[in-house]
Design an enzyme around this catalytic site. Structure first.
Site, PDB file in Angstrom:
ATOM      1  CG  HIS A 316      -5.132  45.060 -39.308  1.00 43.99           C
ATOM      2  ND1 HIS A 316      -6.133  45.584 -38.512  1.00 43.99           N
ATOM      3  CD2 HIS A 316      -4.116  44.706 -38.450  1.00 43.99           C
ATOM      4  CE1 HIS A 316      -5.748  45.556 -37.251  1.00 43.99           C
ATOM      5  NE2 HIS A 316      -4.535  45.029 -37.178  1.00 43.99           N
ATOM      6  CB  CYS A 359     -11.271  48.154 -42.047  1.00 41.00           C
ATOM      7  SG  CYS A 359     -11.957  48.193 -40.385  1.00 41.00           S
TER       8      CYS A 359
END
Length: 478
Positions: A316, A359
């Site tokens: 992440h 991301c």
């Protein structure tokens, strides 16, 4: 002395039956302090400088070569090459080689780089007066210690004032102090240019069919080679391709799991092993664990004999940073900074590639089978270049442009990593360079949409590469 002389003249058959370490001990006994300094210098691309500096005997250097798998009983050619270069040819028979055999094998098996060999030859062509003159010209930047010609050249190299693509200072010194050494520099330039454009030949086309004529003669090719820019391609012919690290975070202490990431990790391992890298995978890495991995590879002795370094992170993230498995945000720049020339000298002037699947900004609500790798997005107007060290030879490949999400299929893996895998597999055999491959990845990923046709993604590379990076074509298909 008599017994030593008899041993030197003993037959090759007797030498080949001698215990290998006993042979090394015998060779060590016939090498003096100057020979040890020469060996230390010639091994600078293969063994860490700190280890070499602490090596006071040939035996200690042999130990390092054994540890790095550069010297084995079944393959002692590297040591034979070193003995040949330092003109200890009478010792070659103890490795079951003759001078003629080494000379015939050198073009295909040499491990001492052209640049290292040039520096050694220049040092051999300098007498004490020449050395003192050069030290005088460099007075302000040279330490006030006793120096040899080799230690002077090693010092200039350590200061990054000379390298395989930067001979300006060397040329100036030679022109002013020892003009006849310019011939060696010009010879190096010609050989390096020829090395750059010499491509691997398929076995099927290695020799022309009987009666066919060559389109270009060897002399024509040499002329073309000399006219090409010397900095066109990164060198890809060292002992091994290099190390590839894959940090694969699936499970987190405080964030959602990342199903599908194991497929990405398997694909990265497969494709980079195929390209010749030693791949090391680390799953669910904490902040402390990542720091240990970074320290290990920052100081890894294998970089000295490798062509390249690759570091992949699957996790992440949000703009400019990635999450460890224990939920701590780590700036991408902090990760990359471990491998600058100052902190990791063995990777200086070599390409360092970083691929980040995470991301980098505003979260998008995922569909059933597609997830976004974003956490706690913020509204920012970032600059990707802020993550890349202000230094040559880095490439950062991000799954998405700053400020946006990247997508990962929960079974098939992420759009970006799967595209990277497929395009490396398809385009490396066509001898495409890495930036052309990443352009193809951009095009591929930008055309993908989720099952509702609403969600899209655009990867983005940032780089400070100075040359084209073209991976040699693997012998086997993936």
């Amino acid at each position: 002395m008599t017994s030593q002389g008899q041993n030197l003249n003993s037959s090759s058959d007797d030498n080949c039956t001698m215990d290998f370490r006993q042979k090394l001990l015998f060779i060590d006994s016939h090498l003096g302090d100057q020979d040890v300094e020469r060996l230390r210098f010639l091994c600078r691309d293969c063994v860490s400088h700190k280890k070499l500096e602490k090596s006071s005997s040939a035996l200690e250097i042999f130990d390092h070569l054994l540890a790095e798998d550069l010297l084995r009983e079944e393959d002692s050619f590297f040591l034979a090459e070193l003995l040949y270069i330092i003109k200890q040819k009478s010792l070659l028979c103890h490795l079951c080689y003759t001078k003629e055999q080494v000379e015939s094998l050198l073009p295909a098996r040499r491990r001492v780089s052209l640049f290292r060999n040039l520096l050694y030859e220049l040092s051999e062509g300098m007498d004490s007066d020449n050395l003192n003159s050069m030290i005088f010209l460099l007075k302000d930047s040279i330490p006030k210690t006793q120096m040899t010609s080799l230690s002077l050249l090693a010092h200039l190299e350590k200061q990054a004032r000379i390298d395989e693509d930067n001979l300006t200072l060397l040329e100036m010194l030679c022109k002013k102090v020892v003009p006849n050494l310019m011939r060696k520099i010009e010879k190096y330039k010609r050989e390096k240019a020829a090395q750059v454009v010499t491509a691997p030949v398929d076995k099927e086309t290695e020799s022309l069919h009987h009666g066919e004529e060559e389109l270009f003669s060897r002399s024509d090719i040499k002329k073309f080679s000399g006219a090409l820019p010397e900095t066109s391609l990164y060198r890809m012919d060292r002992t091994h391709r290099g190390h590839c690290v894959v940090v694969n975070n699936h499970t987190f202490t405080s964030l959602a799991d990342r199903p599908g990431t194991d497929k990405d990790a398997e694909c990265l391992k497969s494709v980079f092993q195929w390209l010749g890298f030693s791949v090391h995978r680390y799953d669910n890495v904490t902040k402390e664990g990542l720091e240990k991995v970074l320290q290990e590879y920052r100081n890894h002795p294998g970089h000295a004999s490798g062509d390249c370094f690759v570091f992949c992170v699957l996790t992440h993230g949000k703009f400019g940073a990635v999450y460890s498995s224990d939920g701590i945000l780590i700036p991408i720049r902090e990760i990359m900074s471990h491998f600058t020339a100052q902190r990791c000298p063995a990777l200086a002037h070599k390409p360092k590639l970083f691929f980040i699947q995470a991301c980098q900004g505003e979260e998008v609500q995922p569909s059933v089978s597609i997830e976004a790798d974003a956490v706690n997005p913020e509204n920012v107007t970032p600059s990707l270049e802020d993550s890349v060290p202000v230094e040559a030879d880095f490439l950062l490949g991000l799954a998405t442009v700053p400020g946006y999400v990247s997508f990962r299929h929960v079974k098939e893996g992420s759009w970006y990593i799967q595209s990277l895998y497929n395009n490396l597999k398809d385009l490396v055999p066509r001898r495409e360079d890495i930036l052309s491959i990443l352009t193809a990845v951009n095009d591929d990923v930008s055309r993908q949409v989720d099952i509702y046709g609403k969600k899209k993604q655009m990867p983005q590379p940032a780089f400070t590469l100075r040359k084209k990076l073209v991976f040699p074509v693997p012998q086997k298909e993936l």
